[in-house]
Write a protein that holds these residues in place. Structure first.
Motif, mmCIF file in Angstrom:
data_model
loop_
_atom_site.group_PDB
_atom_site.id
_atom_site.type_symbol
_atom_site.label_atom_id
_atom_site.label_comp_id
_atom_site.label_asym_id
_atom_site.label_seq_id
_atom_site.Cartn_x
_atom_site.Cartn_y
_atom_site.Cartn_z
ATOM 1 N N GLU A 19 0.821 -1.208 0.000
ATOM 2 C CA GLU A 19 0.000 0.000 0.000
ATOM 3 C C GLU A 19 0.859 1.263 0.000
ATOM 4 O O GLU A 19 0.478 2.275 -0.589
ATOM 5 C CB GLU A 19 -0.950 -0.016 1.198
ATOM 6 N N ILE A 20 2.027 1.207 0.618
ATOM 7 C CA ILE A 20 2.919 2.371 0.665
ATOM 8 C C ILE A 20 3.686 2.535 -0.648
ATOM 9 O O ILE A 20 3.840 3.648 -1.156
ATOM 10 C CB ILE A 20 3.914 2.236 1.841
ATOM 11 N N LEU A 21 4.161 1.425 -1.213
ATOM 12 C CA LEU A 21 5.065 1.484 -2.375
ATOM 13 C C LEU A 21 4.368 1.503 -3.732
ATOM 14 O O LEU A 21 5.003 1.790 -4.740
ATOM 15 C CB LEU A 21 6.037 0.297 -2.330
ATOM 16 N N THR A 22 3.081 1.195 -3.766
ATOM 17 C CA THR A 22 2.391 1.108 -5.047
ATOM 18 C C THR A 22 2.324 2.459 -5.753
ATOM 19 O O THR A 22 2.360 3.512 -5.117
ATOM 20 C CB THR A 22 0.963 0.553 -4.866
ATOM 21 N N ARG A 23 2.215 2.393 -7.056
ATOM 22 C CA ARG A 23 1.967 3.597 -7.852
ATOM 23 C C ARG A 23 0.490 3.669 -8.241
ATOM 24 O O ARG A 23 0.073 4.607 -8.923
ATOM 25 C CB ARG A 23 2.842 3.597 -9.104
ATOM 26 N N ASP A 24 -0.295 2.661 -7.808
ATOM 27 C CA ASP A 24 -1.732 2.670 -8.070
ATOM 28 C C ASP A 24 -2.393 3.778 -7.255
ATOM 29 O O ASP A 24 -1.907 4.154 -6.183
ATOM 30 C CB ASP A 24 -2.362 1.327 -7.683
ATOM 31 N N LEU A 25 -3.497 4.256 -7.753
ATOM 32 C CA LEU A 25 -4.267 5.260 -7.022
ATOM 33 C C LEU A 25 -4.808 4.667 -5.728
ATOM 34 O O LEU A 25 -4.991 3.452 -5.625
ATOM 35 C CB LEU A 25 -5.427 5.762 -7.884
ATOM 36 N N GLU A 26 -5.076 5.523 -4.758
ATOM 37 C CA GLU A 26 -5.631 5.049 -3.486
ATOM 38 C C GLU A 26 -6.908 4.256 -3.740
ATOM 39 O O GLU A 26 -7.756 4.660 -4.541
ATOM 40 C CB GLU A 26 -5.933 6.241 -2.581
ATOM 41 N N GLY A 27 -7.009 3.114 -3.081
ATOM 42 C CA GLY A 27 -8.159 2.237 -3.279
ATOM 43 C C GLY A 27 -7.967 1.255 -4.418
ATOM 44 O O GLY A 27 -8.805 0.397 -4.645
ATOM 45 N N GLY A 28 -6.827 1.354 -5.128
ATOM 46 C CA GLY A 28 -6.541 0.447 -6.237
ATOM 47 C C GLY A 28 -5.992 -0.887 -5.735
ATOM 48 O O GLY A 28 -6.055 -1.201 -4.554
ATOM 49 N N ALA A 29 -5.416 -1.634 -6.646
ATOM 50 C CA ALA A 29 -4.952 -2.988 -6.346
ATOM 51 C C ALA A 29 -3.686 -3.023 -5.485
ATOM 52 O O ALA A 29 -3.332 -4.064 -4.967
ATOM 53 C CB ALA A 29 -4.703 -3.750 -7.652
ATOM 54 N N ALA A 30 -3.000 -1.903 -5.324
ATOM 55 C CA ALA A 30 -1.764 -1.807 -4.538
ATOM 56 C C ALA A 30 -0.699 -2.766 -5.075
ATOM 57 O O ALA A 30 -0.058 -3.479 -4.324
ATOM 58 C CB ALA A 30 -2.030 -2.022 -3.049
ATOM 59 N N ARG A 31 -0.507 -2.749 -6.390
ATOM 60 C CA ARG A 31 0.479 -3.621 -7.038
ATOM 61 C C ARG A 31 1.890 -3.106 -6.819
ATOM 62 O O ARG A 31 2.117 -1.897 -6.810
ATOM 63 C CB ARG A 31 0.221 -3.683 -8.549
ATOM 64 N N ILE A 32 2.823 -4.052 -6.662
ATOM 65 C CA ILE A 32 4.244 -3.708 -6.666
ATOM 66 C C ILE A 32 4.972 -4.773 -7.477
ATOM 67 O O ILE A 32 4.485 -5.898 -7.613
ATOM 68 C CB ILE A 32 4.857 -3.584 -5.248
ATOM 69 N N PRO A 33 6.134 -4.445 -8.035
ATOM 70 C CA PRO A 33 6.884 -5.436 -8.816
ATOM 71 C C PRO A 33 7.286 -6.634 -7.949
ATOM 72 O O PRO A 33 7.607 -6.486 -6.759
ATOM 73 C CB PRO A 33 8.127 -4.668 -9.270
ATOM 74 N N PHE A 34 7.281 -7.818 -8.562
ATOM 75 C CA PHE A 34 7.660 -9.027 -7.830
ATOM 76 C C PHE A 34 9.043 -8.889 -7.212
ATOM 77 O O PHE A 34 9.264 -9.332 -6.083
ATOM 78 C CB PHE A 34 7.623 -10.267 -8.746
ATOM 79 N N GLU A 35 9.973 -8.283 -7.924
ATOM 80 C CA GLU A 35 11.341 -8.149 -7.406
ATOM 81 C C GLU A 35 11.352 -7.382 -6.090
ATOM 82 O O GLU A 35 12.056 -7.742 -5.149
ATOM 83 C CB GLU A 35 12.251 -7.459 -8.430
ATOM 84 N N THR A 36 10.570 -6.330 -6.015
ATOM 85 C CA THR A 36 10.479 -5.536 -4.785
ATOM 86 C C THR A 36 9.837 -6.359 -3.677
ATOM 87 O O THR A 36 10.334 -6.412 -2.544
ATOM 88 C CB THR A 36 9.660 -4.255 -5.032
ATOM 89 N N PHE A 37 8.737 -7.022 -4.000
ATOM 90 C CA PHE A 37 8.038 -7.857 -3.025
ATOM 91 C C PHE A 37 8.957 -8.948 -2.499
ATOM 92 O O PHE A 37 9.070 -9.163 -1.284
ATOM 93 C CB PHE A 37 6.788 -8.488 -3.661
ATOM 94 N N SER A 38 9.637 -9.619 -3.407
ATOM 95 C CA SER A 38 10.526 -10.726 -3.042
ATOM 96 C C SER A 38 11.651 -10.253 -2.127
ATOM 97 O O SER A 38 11.966 -10.898 -1.119
ATOM 98 C CB SER A 38 11.091 -11.366 -4.310
#
Length: 79
Positions: A19-38
């Motif tokens: 939720e902090i690192l996503t570039r999605d708009l607030e309320g969106g899917a809160a996606r982050i790249p797998f590399e970052t997540f991993s």
């Protein structure tokens, strides 16, 4: 009496990170790249000490399979 669950605590931290690192708009899917997540998940699991390296690798493999279906992005619903 509640029991502390290291995996649930880690997943809660990962949700907040998404939720902090996503570039999605607030309320969106809160996606982050797998590399970052991993990277974050592996780091937090290693300092936690309760989650084995084998469990970490298996979890991340499952997440990667989901992320690969979404252009390499991890969504909170994947975990």
């Amino acid at each position: 009496i509640s029991c502390w669950n290291p995996l649930q605590s880690l997943l809660s931290s990962m949700k907040q990170a998404c939720e902090i690192l996503t570039r999605d708009l607030e309320g969106g899917a809160a996606r982050i790249p797998f590399e970052t997540f991993s990277f974050l998940y592996s780091y937090l699991a290693s300092i936690d000490g309760e989650i084995s390296e084998t469990e970490t690798k298996a979890f991340l493999q499952g997440i990667k399979e989901q992320a690969d279906k979404h252009s390499g992005m991890v969504l909170i619903r994947h975990f």
